[in-house]
Motif scaffolding. Structure first.
Motif, PDB file in Angstrom:
ATOM      1  N   UNK A 195      12.708   7.673   4.084  1.00 34.44           N
ATOM      2  CA  UNK A 195      12.282   8.297   2.795  1.00 34.44           C
ATOM      3  C   UNK A 195      11.354   7.459   2.139  1.00 34.44           C
ATOM      4  N   UNK A 196      10.534   7.831   1.302  1.00 37.05           N
ATOM      5  CA  UNK A 196       9.732   6.915   0.485  1.00 37.05           C
ATOM      6  C   UNK A 196       8.523   6.318   1.262  1.00 37.05           C
ATOM      7  N   UNK A 197       8.051   6.897   2.377  1.00 42.36           N
ATOM      8  CA  UNK A 197       7.090   6.174   3.060  1.00 42.36           C
ATOM      9  C   UNK A 197       6.689   7.295   4.176  1.00 42.36           C
TER      10      UNK A 197
ATOM     11  N   UNK B 176       1.405   5.342   3.018  1.00 43.98           N
ATOM     12  CA  UNK B 176       2.446   5.241   1.670  1.00 43.98           C
ATOM     13  C   UNK B 176       3.662   4.616   1.920  1.00 43.98           C
ATOM     14  N   UNK B 177       3.955   3.644   1.052  1.00 40.72           N
ATOM     15  CA  UNK B 177       5.219   3.103   1.081  1.00 40.72           C
ATOM     16  C   UNK B 177       5.246   1.670   0.395  1.00 40.72           C
ATOM     17  N   UNK B 178       6.277   1.045  -0.100  1.00 40.39           N
ATOM     18  CA  UNK B 178       6.127  -0.196  -0.763  1.00 40.39           C
ATOM     19  C   UNK B 178       6.038  -1.365   0.066  1.00 40.39           C
TER      20      UNK B 178
ATOM     21  N   UNK C 209      -2.079  -2.365   2.300  1.00 37.14           N
ATOM     22  CA  UNK C 209      -1.511  -1.923   1.193  1.00 37.14           C
ATOM     23  C   UNK C 209      -1.121  -0.531   0.915  1.00 37.14           C
ATOM     24  N   UNK C 210      -0.381   0.056  -0.089  1.00 38.38           N
ATOM     25  CA  UNK C 210      -0.054   1.218  -0.447  1.00 38.38           C
ATOM     26  C   UNK C 210      -1.328   1.961  -0.958  1.00 38.38           C
TER      27      UNK C 210
ATOM     28  N   UNK D 120       9.741   0.937   4.498  1.00 31.75           N
ATOM     29  CA  UNK D 120       8.779   1.573   3.641  1.00 31.75           C
ATOM     30  C   UNK D 120       7.239   1.241   4.030  1.00 31.75           C
ATOM     31  N   UNK D 121       7.023   1.098   5.348  1.00 32.34           N
ATOM     32  CA  UNK D 121       5.753   0.665   5.669  1.00 32.34           C
ATOM     33  C   UNK D 121       4.991   1.554   6.692  1.00 32.34           C
TER      34      UNK D 121
END
Length: 229
Positions: free
Chosen positions: A105-107, A154-156, A180-181, A213-214
């Motif tokens: 999740x989150x990526x 997408x991701x931190x 980077x994101x 998250x990468x």
């Protein structure tokens, strides 16, 4: 009219055998449904069959799904998607597993940019700086080509996506790079000029960041036999 030449790639996701593609059960299909089958392999159990074909599928850019045929103790690598015609099941039934969203999740993307399939680097395991590499196969004519594609970063902890060319054993040359994101949507890379010849290959490389998250994904890669406009 310009002719489109698809970029044929060999998957080099050696760090990603356990997570390059997430398979989700999709539907039952006939064992005899062999349209677009890349290869068939034997095994001794359903779990073994899944392991055999899942790992082979992650190493073949053409592979988008796998069939697990427990009754016949075989698995099959599938290219594309061929829906089952109702009433045509024969010689046993297989389960078709198809690529889904990335597992974290989150990526990562939740779906492909076009169609149902894409390739991505799963960053839930491994070390910061691990790389996933796609390399072209075959020889090119000596001229400048234009590479276009869609990418999702997408991701931190997104690290870097790079396109290179390399001639024989010479040092690879970076032709395009981004780090980077970039947000939760697909971006279009409108064109990168690549001087190629019979001894030069194309490398698309994703580098893992410091956390899960990468995830970096690519889709709809095209190679045009002329310089970018």
């Amino acid at each position: 009219m310009h002719l489109l030449r698809g970029l044929q790639l060999m998957v080099g996701f050696s760090e990603l055998i356990h997570g390059c593609i997430q398979f989700d059960f999709s539907r039952e299909v006939s064992f005899s449904d062999n349209a677009q089958v890349i290869g068939t392999y034997p095994g001794s159990s359903k779990d073994e069959l899944f392991g055999i074909c899942a790992s082979r599928c992650t190493n073949d850019i053409r592979c988008n799904a796998i069939d697990i045929c427990s009754e016949n103790l075989k698995c099959k690598l599938i290219r594309g998607w061929t829906p089952l015609t109702p009433g045509s099941i024969s010689e046993g039934v297989c389960q078709r597993f198809q690529m889904g969203p990335t597992g974290s999740s989150g990526t990562g993307p939740t779906s492909a940019y076009r169609g149902l399939y894409y390739k991505y680097i799963e960053t839930s395991s491994g070390a910061n700086g691990d790389k996933a590499i796609l390399e072209s196969s075959g020889a090119f004519q000596a001229k400048t080509y234009c590479l276009t594609m869609y990418y999702h970063m997408y991701g931190g902890t997104i690290n870097t996506l790079t396109i290179r060319t390399q001639k024989v054993n010479n040092a690879a040359i970076d032709r395009w790079t981004l780090s980077g994101n970039q947000g939760d949507f697909w971006h279009h890379l409108s064109g990168v000029n690549l001087p190629l010849d019979s001894q030069t290959k194309i490398i698309i490389e994703a580098t893992k960041g410091s956390s899960y998250t990468g995830d970096i994904a690519i889709d709809y890669v095209e190679l045009w036999p002329f310089a970018c406009p």
